[in-house]
Design a protein around this motif. Structure first.
Motif, PDB file in Angstrom:
ATOM      1  N   ASP A  55       1.004  -1.260   0.400  1.00  0.00           N
ATOM      2  CA  ASP A  55       0.340   0.274   0.055  1.00  0.00           C
ATOM      3  C   ASP A  55       0.805   1.285  -0.084  1.00  0.00           C
ATOM      4  O   ASP A  55       0.544   2.452  -0.082  1.00  0.00           O
ATOM      5  CB  ASP A  55      -1.100   0.329   1.080  1.00  0.00           C
ATOM      6  CG  ASP A  55      -0.345  -0.042   2.730  1.00  0.00           C
ATOM      7  OD1 ASP A  55       0.941   0.355   2.805  1.00  0.00           O
ATOM      8  OD2 ASP A  55      -0.929   0.135   4.007  1.00  0.00           O
ATOM      9  N   ARG A 270       1.889   5.366 -12.765  1.00  0.00           N
ATOM     10  CA  ARG A 270       1.921   6.092 -12.189  1.00  0.00           C
ATOM     11  C   ARG A 270       3.761   6.376 -12.082  1.00  0.00           C
ATOM     12  O   ARG A 270       4.299   4.647 -11.763  1.00  0.00           O
ATOM     13  CB  ARG A 270       2.134   6.712 -10.708  1.00  0.00           C
ATOM     14  CG  ARG A 270       0.849   6.660 -10.462  1.00  0.00           C
ATOM     15  CD  ARG A 270      -0.038   6.387  -9.174  1.00  0.00           C
ATOM     16  NE  ARG A 270      -0.007   5.008  -8.596  1.00  0.00           N
ATOM     17  CZ  ARG A 270      -0.053   4.756  -6.977  1.00  0.00           C
ATOM     18  NH1 ARG A 270      -0.515   6.384  -6.117  1.00  0.00           N
ATOM     19  NH2 ARG A 270       0.206   3.675  -6.911  1.00  0.00           N
ATOM     20  N   ARG A 299       6.690   9.579  -4.099  1.00  0.00           N
ATOM     21  CA  ARG A 299       6.529  10.563  -4.701  1.00  0.00           C
ATOM     22  C   ARG A 299       4.880  10.717  -5.954  1.00  0.00           C
ATOM     23  O   ARG A 299       6.272  10.114  -6.236  1.00  0.00           O
ATOM     24  CB  ARG A 299       6.961  12.251  -4.520  1.00  0.00           C
ATOM     25  CG  ARG A 299       7.274  12.302  -3.996  1.00  0.00           C
ATOM     26  CD  ARG A 299       8.903  13.546  -4.047  1.00  0.00           C
ATOM     27  NE  ARG A 299       9.765  14.086  -3.179  1.00  0.00           N
ATOM     28  CZ  ARG A 299      10.143  14.698  -2.296  1.00  0.00           C
ATOM     29  NH1 ARG A 299      11.131  15.793  -3.762  1.00  0.00           N
ATOM     30  NH2 ARG A 299      11.355  15.659  -1.454  1.00  0.00           N
ATOM     31  N   GLU A 300       4.525  11.002  -6.264  1.00  0.00           N
ATOM     32  CA  GLU A 300       5.021  10.954  -7.630  1.00  0.00           C
ATOM     33  C   GLU A 300       5.340  12.541  -8.095  1.00  0.00           C
ATOM     34  O   GLU A 300       4.619  13.207  -7.676  1.00  0.00           O
ATOM     35  CB  GLU A 300       2.815  10.859  -7.595  1.00  0.00           C
ATOM     36  CG  GLU A 300       2.580  10.304  -9.332  1.00  0.00           C
ATOM     37  CD  GLU A 300       0.896   9.740  -9.577  1.00  0.00           C
ATOM     38  OE1 GLU A 300       0.514   9.602 -10.544  1.00  0.00           O
ATOM     39  OE2 GLU A 300       0.221  10.281  -8.870  1.00  0.00           O
ATOM     40  N   VAL A 314       1.796  10.325  -3.046  1.00  0.00           N
ATOM     41  CA  VAL A 314       1.048   9.387  -3.361  1.00  0.00           C
ATOM     42  C   VAL A 314      -0.170   9.481  -3.084  1.00  0.00           C
ATOM     43  O   VAL A 314      -0.124  10.201  -1.783  1.00  0.00           O
ATOM     44  CB  VAL A 314       1.478   8.510  -3.258  1.00  0.00           C
ATOM     45  CG1 VAL A 314       3.070   7.985  -4.831  1.00  0.00           C
ATOM     46  CG2 VAL A 314       2.426   7.630  -2.036  1.00  0.00           C
ATOM     47  N   ALA A 315      -0.888   9.283  -3.604  1.00  0.00           N
ATOM     48  CA  ALA A 315      -2.627   9.201  -3.002  1.00  0.00           C
ATOM     49  C   ALA A 315      -2.395   8.666  -1.515  1.00  0.00           C
ATOM     50  O   ALA A 315      -3.215   8.638  -1.168  1.00  0.00           O
ATOM     51  CB  ALA A 315      -4.247   8.593  -3.687  1.00  0.00           C
ATOM     52  N   GLU A 316      -1.704   7.485  -1.539  1.00  0.00           N
ATOM     53  CA  GLU A 316      -2.022   6.424  -0.809  1.00  0.00           C
ATOM     54  C   GLU A 316      -1.362   7.207   0.619  1.00  0.00           C
ATOM     55  O   GLU A 316      -1.644   5.842   1.522  1.00  0.00           O
ATOM     56  CB  GLU A 316      -1.406   5.049  -0.755  1.00  0.00           C
ATOM     57  CG  GLU A 316      -1.221   4.149  -2.249  1.00  0.00           C
ATOM     58  CD  GLU A 316      -1.270   4.709  -3.709  1.00  0.00           C
ATOM     59  OE1 GLU A 316      -1.462   3.666  -4.315  1.00  0.00           O
ATOM     60  OE2 GLU A 316      -0.968   5.675  -4.100  1.00  0.00           O
ATOM     61  N   THR A 317      -0.452   8.097   0.902  1.00  0.00           N
ATOM     62  CA  THR A 317      -0.067   8.520   2.274  1.00  0.00           C
ATOM     63  C   THR A 317      -1.203   8.641   3.009  1.00  0.00           C
ATOM     64  O   THR A 317      -1.113   9.186   3.825  1.00  0.00           O
ATOM     65  CB  THR A 317       0.761   9.726   1.893  1.00  0.00           C
ATOM     66  OG1 THR A 317       0.543  10.471   0.932  1.00  0.00           O
ATOM     67  CG2 THR A 317       1.901   9.288   0.977  1.00  0.00           C
ATOM     68  N   SER A 318      -2.912   9.602   1.944  1.00  0.00           N
ATOM     69  CA  SER A 318      -4.143   9.494   3.231  1.00  0.00           C
ATOM     70  C   SER A 318      -4.177   8.052   3.749  1.00  0.00           C
ATOM     71  O   SER A 318      -4.671   8.578   4.778  1.00  0.00           O
ATOM     72  CB  SER A 318      -5.064  10.352   2.032  1.00  0.00           C
ATOM     73  OG  SER A 318      -5.294   8.538   1.505  1.00  0.00           O
ATOM     74  N   GLU A 350      -2.676  19.770   7.322  1.00  0.00           N
ATOM     75  CA  GLU A 350      -3.057  21.231   5.788  1.00  0.00           C
ATOM     76  C   GLU A 350      -3.681  22.272   6.683  1.00  0.00           C
ATOM     77  O   GLU A 350      -4.448  22.324   7.295  1.00  0.00           O
ATOM     78  CB  GLU A 350      -4.507  19.950   5.482  1.00  0.00           C
ATOM     79  CG  GLU A 350      -3.424  18.550   4.748  1.00  0.00           C
ATOM     80  CD  GLU A 350      -4.852  17.815   3.929  1.00  0.00           C
ATOM     81  OE1 GLU A 350      -5.691  18.840   3.945  1.00  0.00           O
ATOM     82  OE2 GLU A 350      -5.088  17.141   3.264  1.00  0.00           O
TER      83      GLU A 350
END
Length: 413
Positions: A55, A270, A299-300, A314-318, A350
């Protein structure tokens, strides 16, 4: 006492860590290898450490994957490289083998086949497949192969240095990954000490990011005269045959701790990048904690319409965000401050900040109650800079405290 080991970044179980290597997304797993000295917190005779994830957030350590081969071309170290899927039962690693011969450091391109399940790498019987530089121009290093396949076969980039132009990258072709022919210099820099884009004495870890209408060549600029001058640059342009035509250049990361990034393309198409985070404490401090170095979060990266390299988490870091700790709106006048969180060593912050009135803003993190220690993230509106101020991050004498800065122009407030 807080555990100094980061929770989300890849670190070695113990010992030394530097460049990410052999990145590959293979049968549902992300594999990251890294330069590793398991015996000490200082650099020496690199092995390949190994972590795996499904992940991109949670990582599992696996046994050391690649070790120097006694009497072989990599007897004194397995330097950086990449991993490719050549259609076999498991991928193939391409890396730099190092052997000390008298006063000379012989660097050559070597291969290692992964075992089923990609848990170990076994040196190829044909090593070395490229015994060294193709000509006498290479005066500094010959290492860190980057390999990709196109319709016309396999291509290899190798970083080196030239007495005429500082950093250079050689280009090779092969039909089978074993027999390689050098086609010449893929790209060369311009040695100009003092220039922010000075190409140093050699280019390490060349990486090529491909786009539909543009390409970006990433190189890590090495200069033994001053470690602080090490940087990573992105050369925008286009690959034309066996050479690269440059149209622009920029810094990949403005912090002095970022170096030797590597990229790979995953099953979703990606382009992912990891880099090495160099330590900001003394050798004694590293020895005391028992480990040294970390890798960035993945990073993407992509190429925008202007041909420049862009990046983001990357989106997965959420998935690192588990509990909402605070959600509020704060209006501050000049000189005012507000406390957001009173405790907790790890948080994802954020902020949307309005600086349209011309004021800067500071975020203080990891601050002790007495105010003796604090790390400051500052937007300097007048200078149009983002500053990471670590001058008061710690009272420890084993830390190297610095101020990092990079340009940031706000156009809409």
């Amino acid at each position: 006492m807080l555990d100094p080991r980061p929770r989300a970044h890849i670190t070695a179980p113990s010992g030394w860590l530097n460049d990410p290597n052999g990145l590959i997304h293979w049968r549902g797993e992300y594999h990251v290898f890294y330069q590793h000295n398991p015996f000490s917190t200082s650099w020496d005779a690199p092995h390949w450490g190994h972590v795996v994830s499904t992940d991109l957030v949670t990582w599992r350590h696996l046994p050391i994957a690649l070790r120097p081969t006694t009497g072989g071309p990599d007897t004194d170290g397995c330097f950086s490289g990449c991993m490719v899927d050549d259609g076999g039962d498991a991928p193939l690693a391409i890396y730099t083998g190092v052997r000390n011969v008298g006063d000379e450091l012989v660097q050559s391109t070597c291969l290692a086949r992964a075992t089923a399940g990609l848990r170990q790498l076994v040196a190829h019987h044909a090593n070395p497949v490229v015994p060294g530089p193709p000509d006498s121009e290479a005066t500094e290093g010959f290492r860190d192969p980057f390999v990709w396949r196109e319709d016309d076969g396999w291509h290899q980039l190798v970083g080196s240095g030239s007495h005429r132009s500082g950093g250079i990258v050689y280009h090779y072709r092969s039909a089978n990954l074993v027999d390689w022919e050098c086609t010449g210099v893929f790209h060369r820099g311009l040695a100009n000490p003092g220039d922010p884009m000075d190409t140093g004495i050699m280019w390490e870890c060349p990486q090529l990011v491909r786009g539909l209408d543009a390409d970006v060549l990433i190189v890590s600029v090495h200069d033994d005269s001053d470690v602080g001058r090490r940087k990573v640059v992105a050369l925008s342009g286009r690959r034309e045959g066996d050479a690269f035509k440059e149209s622009g250049v920029d810094i990949v990361d403005h912090g002095s701790a970022f170096y030797a990034p590597a990229v790979t393309v995953d099953a979703a198409g990606r382009t992912l990048m990891w880099g090495w985070i160099q330590e900001t404490q003394t050798s004694a401090g590293q020895m005391h904690q028992g480990w040294s170095g970390a890798l960035t979060l993945p990073r993407e990266v992509w190429i925008d319409e202007s041909g420049a390299l862009c990046s983001g988490p990357v989106a997965e870091t959420s998935g690192l965000r588990t509990t909402l700790l605070l959600d509020k709106r704060v209006e501050l006048a000049a000189g005012e401050h507000d406390s957001l969180l009173s405790d907790g060593a790890h948080a994802w912050v954020e902020l949307t900040v309005d600086v349209s009135r011309g004021h800067g803003v500071e975020l203080h993190v990891l601050s002790d109650p007495a105010g003796r220690e604090s790390t400051i993230v500052r937007y300097d509106h007048a200078a149009e800079e983002l500053v990471l101020d670590r001058s008061r991050s710690t009272l420890s004498s084993e830390a190297i405290t610095t101020r990092e800065r990079g340009p940031l122009t706000v156009t809409d407030g």
